[in-house]
Design an enzyme around this catalytic site. Structure first.
Site: not given
Ligand SMILES: CCCCCCCCCCCCC/C=C/C(=O)SCCNC(=O)CCNC(=O)[C@H](O)C(C)(C)COP(=O)(O)OP(=O)(O)OC[C@H]1O[C@@H](n2cnc3c(N)ncnc32)[C@H](O)[C@@H]1OP(=O)(O)O
Length: 242
Positions: A164, A171
């Site tokens: 991250y 970026e």
């Molecule tokens: C107009 C312009 C605006 C610009 C604004 C600028 C500001 C920006 C500031 C921030 C910039 C960030 C830039 C990002 C850079 C990068 O990405 S660098 C690379 C490193 N990146 C990461 O590691 C990304 C990490 N982020 C994520 O994983 C996600 O995007 C998240 C949304 C932040 C978090 O994911 P989340 O879904 O909340 O967590 P999980 O634990 O993975 O999942 C939660 C539950 O949801 C289920 N789920 C989610 N998606 C799916 C799917 N596609 N399919 C199936 N299931 C999914 C997941 O299984 C979990 O379910 P439960 O187990 O039941 O809880």
């Protein structure tokens, strides 16, 4: 009376069936989506490695993968829909910020400003995104299929700790490098006077975008740290309404 009870139970059964069918459809869609996205990012990873091995330089790499990158990163907008309709338990805001910032980087920075496409910082965020997305989508896929290898779970909830900040650094450096070109060309800006009587300066907009990482990025990072504690350490976390 008997018939009412019967009706009630029939209705209940129908509702349960509907719920089951809906979730089966949701699971089928998510499985398909995650497999397609894993494949897409794997194609990108292979294309980047092949380019570098064949040419021995990163110059021209972005151009060679631009179409595939734009396609798969833009498709990720459906993840915001997944959250909005409740088929994944993730906040619309957290996912929205993550996806929109990526789409902004692809379309309004890297794709629009050709002069910066060969910068090392572009390769940095591309490599980080690619690694992260292969891990993330394969995690979701194997999880949905109930066959999740531990190393994928481990990678999903540990690698982001380094990836991250690295991705964000790539970026921010890319936007910073773009600033002089944006100022010189006045691209995507509107100066007064014009028939809409509106003024917009893309240069200052980019500075605001860079500053917005300060409050927004920690929220995404801490969200992932909470997810990590929940999934790897089994902590019960009461989430605030995001
Ligand atoms: C107009 C312009 C605006 C610009 C604004 C600028 C500001 C920006 C500031 C921030 C910039 C960030 C830039 C990002 C850079 C990068 O990405 S660098 C690379 C490193 N990146 C990461 O590691 C990304 C990490 N982020 C994520 O994983 C996600 O995007 C998240 C949304 C932040 C978090 O994911 P989340 O879904 O909340 O967590 P999980 O634990 O993975 O999942 C939660 C539950 O949801 C289920 N789920 C989610 N998606 C799916 C799917 N596609 N399919 C199936 N299931 C999914 C997941 O299984 C979990 O379910 P439960 O187990 O039941 O809880």
């Amino acid at each position: 009376m008997a018939s009412t009870e019967e009706d009630g139970s029939v209705e209940e059964k129908e509702n349960n069936n509907k719920k089951r069918t809906k979730s089966a459809i949701a699971v089928a869609w998510l499985t398909f989506y995650n497999i397609a996205m894993t494949a897409g990012w794997l194609v990108l990873a292979i294309a980047m490695m092949r380019f570098y091995i064949q040419k021995g330089t990163h110059k021209g790499l972005y151009k060679s993968i631009a179409r595939t990158l734009k396609f798969f990163q833009t498709i990720a907008l459906v993840e915001v829909v997944h959250c909005a309709i409740g088929i994944v338990r993730t906040s619309v805001i957290v996912t929205g910020v993550q996806v929109c910032s990526r789409i902004f980087m692809v379309w309004f920075i890297t794709n629009s400003i050709k002069q910066i496409q060969n910068e090392e910082s572009v390769i940095l965020f591309l490599a980080v995104w690619t690694f992260t997305e292969i891990t993330r989508y394969s995690f979701y896929t194997f999880n949905l299929l109930n066959h999740l290898p531990y190393f994928i779970k481990w990678a999903r909830y540990n690698m982001f700790i380094i990836m991250y900040p690295l991705g964000v650094a790539g970026e921010l450096l890319t936007i910073y490098t773009a600033l002089p070109y944006v100022r010189k060309t006045g691209m995507l800006s509107m100066r007064l006077p014009n028939k809409y009587n509106v003024s917009f300066d893309y240069y200052y907009f980019l500075i605001i975008v860079m500053l917005s990482y300060i409050p927004l990025f920690p929220q995404l990072y801490f969200h992932m740290l909470r997810q990590r504690r929940k999934v790897l350490l089994g902590e019960i976390i009461v989430e605030k309404d995001e």
